[in-house]
Design a protein around this motif. Structure first.
Motif, PDB file in Angstrom:
ATOM      1  N   ALA A 294      82.570  60.901  99.145  1.00  0.00           N
ATOM      2  CA  ALA A 294      83.428  59.892  99.779  1.00  0.00           C
ATOM      3  C   ALA A 294      82.681  58.568  99.904  1.00  0.00           C
ATOM      4  N   ALA A 295      81.419  58.639 100.294  1.00  0.00           N
ATOM      5  CA  ALA A 295      80.620  57.414 100.444  1.00  0.00           C
ATOM      6  C   ALA A 295      80.385  56.754  99.084  1.00  0.00           C
ATOM      7  N   GLN A 296      80.109  57.592  98.068  1.00  0.00           N
ATOM      8  CA  GLN A 296      79.898  57.036  96.723  1.00  0.00           C
ATOM      9  C   GLN A 296      81.165  56.354  96.210  1.00  0.00           C
ATOM     10  N   ARG A 297      82.310  56.981  96.491  1.00  0.00           N
ATOM     11  CA  ARG A 297      83.573  56.388  96.021  1.00  0.00           C
ATOM     12  C   ARG A 297      83.867  55.077  96.739  1.00  0.00           C
ATOM     13  N   LEU A 298      83.584  55.019  98.032  1.00  0.00           N
ATOM     14  CA  LEU A 298      83.796  53.762  98.762  1.00  0.00           C
ATOM     15  C   LEU A 298      82.875  52.679  98.197  1.00  0.00           C
ATOM     16  N   PHE A 299      81.627  53.039  97.933  1.00  0.00           N
ATOM     17  CA  PHE A 299      80.671  52.081  97.371  1.00  0.00           C
ATOM     18  C   PHE A 299      81.193  51.522  96.049  1.00  0.00           C
ATOM     19  N   ALA A 300      81.635  52.441  95.167  1.00  0.00           N
ATOM     20  CA  ALA A 300      82.124  52.009  93.852  1.00  0.00           C
ATOM     21  C   ALA A 300      83.405  51.179  93.998  1.00  0.00           C
ATOM     22  N   PHE A 301      84.315  51.629  94.862  1.00  0.00           N
ATOM     23  CA  PHE A 301      85.584  50.904  95.003  1.00  0.00           C
ATOM     24  C   PHE A 301      85.369  49.536  95.643  1.00  0.00           C
ATOM     25  N   SER A 302      84.393  49.438  96.535  1.00  0.00           N
ATOM     26  CA  SER A 302      84.156  48.140  97.185  1.00  0.00           C
ATOM     27  C   SER A 302      83.760  47.078  96.155  1.00  0.00           C
ATOM     28  N   ILE A 303      83.018  47.491  95.128  1.00  0.00           N
ATOM     29  CA  ILE A 303      82.647  46.542  94.064  1.00  0.00           C
ATOM     30  C   ILE A 303      83.897  46.107  93.306  1.00  0.00           C
ATOM     31  N   LEU A 304      84.740  47.096  92.986  1.00  0.00           N
ATOM     32  CA  LEU A 304      85.987  46.792  92.274  1.00  0.00           C
ATOM     33  C   LEU A 304      86.882  45.885  93.127  1.00  0.00           C
ATOM     34  N   TYR A 305      86.939  46.160  94.428  1.00  0.00           N
ATOM     35  CA  TYR A 305      87.762  45.375  95.353  1.00  0.00           C
ATOM     36  C   TYR A 305      87.369  43.896  95.316  1.00  0.00           C
ATOM     37  N   LEU A 306      86.081  43.646  95.501  1.00  0.00           N
ATOM     38  CA  LEU A 306      85.626  42.251  95.524  1.00  0.00           C
ATOM     39  C   LEU A 306      85.853  41.588  94.169  1.00  0.00           C
ATOM     40  N   PHE A 307      85.560  42.352  93.101  1.00  0.00           N
ATOM     41  CA  PHE A 307      85.745  41.803  91.760  1.00  0.00           C
ATOM     42  C   PHE A 307      87.205  41.413  91.537  1.00  0.00           C
ATOM     43  N   LEU A 308      88.122  42.292  91.922  1.00  0.00           N
ATOM     44  CA  LEU A 308      89.546  42.014  91.681  1.00  0.00           C
ATOM     45  C   LEU A 308      90.028  40.796  92.463  1.00  0.00           C
ATOM     46  N   LEU A 309      89.614  40.699  93.740  1.00  0.00           N
ATOM     47  CA  LEU A 309      90.048  39.540  94.539  1.00  0.00           C
ATOM     48  C   LEU A 309      89.629  38.230  93.861  1.00  0.00           C
ATOM     49  N   PHE A 310      88.378  38.183  93.451  1.00  0.00           N
ATOM     50  CA  PHE A 310      87.878  36.945  92.861  1.00  0.00           C
ATOM     51  C   PHE A 310      88.420  36.735  91.446  1.00  0.00           C
ATOM     52  N   ALA A 311      88.635  37.833  90.720  1.00  0.00           N
ATOM     53  CA  ALA A 311      89.168  37.706  89.355  1.00  0.00           C
ATOM     54  C   ALA A 311      90.590  37.150  89.389  1.00  0.00           C
ATOM     55  N   VAL A 312      91.390  37.596  90.359  1.00  0.00           N
ATOM     56  CA  VAL A 312      92.763  37.098  90.452  1.00  0.00           C
ATOM     57  C   VAL A 312      92.757  35.612  90.836  1.00  0.00           C
ATOM     58  N   LEU A 313      91.894  35.250  91.770  1.00  0.00           N
ATOM     59  CA  LEU A 313      91.784  33.828  92.139  1.00  0.00           C
ATOM     60  C   LEU A 313      91.399  32.988  90.924  1.00  0.00           C
ATOM     61  N   LEU A 314      90.441  33.518  90.152  1.00  0.00           N
ATOM     62  CA  LEU A 314      89.986  32.809  88.956  1.00  0.00           C
ATOM     63  C   LEU A 314      91.137  32.645  87.963  1.00  0.00           C
ATOM     64  N   ALA A 315      91.877  33.735  87.751  1.00  0.00           N
ATOM     65  CA  ALA A 315      92.996  33.690  86.801  1.00  0.00           C
ATOM     66  C   ALA A 315      94.061  32.709  87.267  1.00  0.00           C
ATOM     67  N   GLU A 316      94.365  32.741  88.568  1.00  0.00           N
ATOM     68  CA  GLU A 316      95.413  31.861  89.091  1.00  0.00           C
ATOM     69  C   GLU A 316      95.040  30.385  88.967  1.00  0.00           C
ATOM     70  N   HIS A 317      93.781  30.093  89.224  1.00  0.00           N
ATOM     71  CA  HIS A 317      93.368  28.681  89.211  1.00  0.00           C
ATOM     72  C   HIS A 317      92.974  28.192  87.821  1.00  0.00           C
ATOM     73  N   ALA A 318      92.110  28.980  87.146  1.00  0.00           N
ATOM     74  CA  ALA A 318      91.562  28.499  85.876  1.00  0.00           C
ATOM     75  C   ALA A 318      92.589  28.543  84.759  1.00  0.00           C
ATOM     76  N   PHE A 319      93.438  29.566  84.768  1.00  0.00           N
ATOM     77  CA  PHE A 319      94.383  29.713  83.667  1.00  0.00           C
ATOM     78  C   PHE A 319      95.813  29.373  84.071  1.00  0.00           C
ATOM     79  N   GLY A 320      95.957  28.906  85.315  1.00  0.00           N
ATOM     80  CA  GLY A 320      97.275  28.460  85.752  1.00  0.00           C
ATOM     81  C   GLY A 320      98.282  29.562  85.942  1.00  0.00           C
ATOM     82  N   LEU A 321      97.811  30.829  86.022  1.00  0.00           N
ATOM     83  CA  LEU A 321      98.758  31.936  86.135  1.00  0.00           C
ATOM     84  C   LEU A 321      99.513  31.927  87.457  1.00  0.00           C
ATOM     85  N   GLY A 322      98.868  31.377  88.466  1.00  0.00           N
ATOM     86  CA  GLY A 322      99.523  31.412  89.770  1.00  0.00           C
ATOM     87  C   GLY A 322     100.090  30.071  90.180  1.00  0.00           C
ATOM     88  N   ALA A 323     100.067  29.102  89.266  1.00  0.00           N
ATOM     89  CA  ALA A 323     100.476  27.745  89.629  1.00  0.00           C
ATOM     90  C   ALA A 323     101.924  27.702  90.108  1.00  0.00           C
TER      91      ALA A 323
END
Lengths: 330, 71
Positions: A294-323
């Protein structure tokens, strides 16, 4: 700057093998390190996450930066992050040597001496700050210098061995890159990247404590007062759950502040629920192999969580997907 | 033109500061020579890349002013 951990395997080399004994005296005046050892001193995985979050800070900034200046600024931030990782490895070589996760790092393995790492780290630290001042501005350079200082001196030299709250306070070092990125563009820092700072800052404790639950034996051997070793695993599980419950609304906040759009709102809400689910499993499963998994899965998912939040922000701003949607929730 | 050939020149008293005796070093193994060459190459490439980067940054910062000079 590098509170984001670089995972359970270091340097892409075999784990579990005993570190060779460190030579008492260098047999030659010439370093025996390979290029990849010096590269490993920079903690490249952590560096890539720092570059990624700094890039997001740049794209959410309300301003424009020439692509060449932007690239050079990111390079300076990356090298600054690498320098702080290198100086951290220099300072922590003694505890790295007794932890299985870090025993194969270049200094404890005897491939690079501490003096070489210190000189390398200091050179890169000073060079990266001066370079960022030259290509961007003194605000960004000052923030980078403070981040390196905070990570090396405040976290590595002071907090890490002094208090179980080490990664809570020290987490600020890993949270600065978006602010540095924005400062490189605008010369100042706004609420937008303060929110991104808050996300990484509050994300760090559950991320790191999940790893500490798995590696508590390592930290105990090294004498590092991580929360599971000082307050116990159950108290750590409760703290993980509390910080995760705090993290999720902060993670969604950019959608309501006009930083993120509808896609960000959806992704942050869904992955936030995922974080709560994994943290709840860590809280409930307390014995044996299921607790470790359970701890290993939380550790792994936490990396994915942060990556996804920032990746979506990047996509919305840099590529105009969320404009088309951005501001709809604000 | 003193007429003294080089090999006949009297020895000059040269000040030789006392140096600590250098520790004996084992000669580099072929593997160490290979690693040193790789490190040197990496440093050279990094310095070359930095030169290019400084040039590009200078041009980017100057912008159109790069052409604004007396001819």
């Amino acid at each position: 700057m590098t509170m984001i951990t670089d995972g359970l395997a270091e340097n892409g080399r075999a784990q579990g093998a005993a570190a060779p004994a460190r030579p008492a005296v260098s047999r030659s005046a010439v370093s025996s390190g390979e290029v990849r050892d010096y590269f490993a001193l920079l903690k490249p995985r952590v560096m890539s996450l720092v570059v990624f979050t700094a890039l997001v800070g740049m794209v959410v900034a309300k301003g424009h930066i020439h692509p060449v200046i932007g690239f050079a600024s990111l390079l300076a931030i990356a090298v600054g992050a690498g320098a702080s990782g290198c100086l951290n490895m220099w300072w922590d070589a003694d505890i790295d040597a007794v932890m299985t996760r870090t025993a194969r790092r270049p200094i404890p393995a005897g491939r690079v001496t501490g003096e070489e790492a210190l000189a390398f780290g200091l050179t890169l630290a000073v060079g990266s700050v001066l370079f960022l001042e030259l290509v961007a501005n003194w605000v960004a350079a000052g923030l980078l210098a403070f981040t390196i200082f905070f990570y090396v001196v405040v976290y590595s030299m002071w907090l890490k061995r002094a208090t179980p709250q080490n990664i809570v306070i020290g987490g600020a070092a890993g949270a600065f890159p978006p602010m540095i990125g924005e400062a490189a563009v605008t010369g100042s820092v706004s609420v937008d990247t303060l929110v991104l700072f808050a996300i990484i800052f509050i994300w760090t404790p559950p991320h790191f404590w999940a790893l500490a639950l798995v590696k508590s034996g390592d930290y105990a051997r090294a004498g590092v007062p991580m929360l599971p070793n000082v307050a116990g695993p159950d108290a750590t599980r409760l703290q993980i759950l509390i910080y995760t419950l705090l993290l999720v609304p902060v993670g969604i906040a950019p959608a309501f502040l006009g930083i993120g759009g509808v896609a960000y709102a959806l992704v942050s809400a869904l992955t936030g629920l995922g974080m709560i689910g994994f943290a709840w499993r860590v809280f409930r499963l307390r014995e044996g192999d299921p607790a470790m998994k359970a701890a290993q899965r939380l550790f792994a998912f936490s990396i994915l969580y942060l990556f996804l939040l920032f990746a979506v922000l990047l996509a919305e701003h840099a590529f105009g997907l969320g404009a088309a949607f951005r501001g709809g929730l604000a | 033109m003193s007429g003294v050939l080089p090999d006949e020149r009297p020895e000059k008293a040269v000040h030789q500061p006392s140096r600590p005796e250098a520790p004996e070093r084992a000669p580099l193994t072929p593997e160490e020579v290979k690693r040193r060459r790789a490190r040197n190459l990496a440093i050279a490439l990094t310095l070359g890349a930095l030169c290019v980067l400084f040039y590009a940054v200078t041009i980017a910062r100057l912008g159109v002013n790069v052409l604004n000079r007396p001819l």
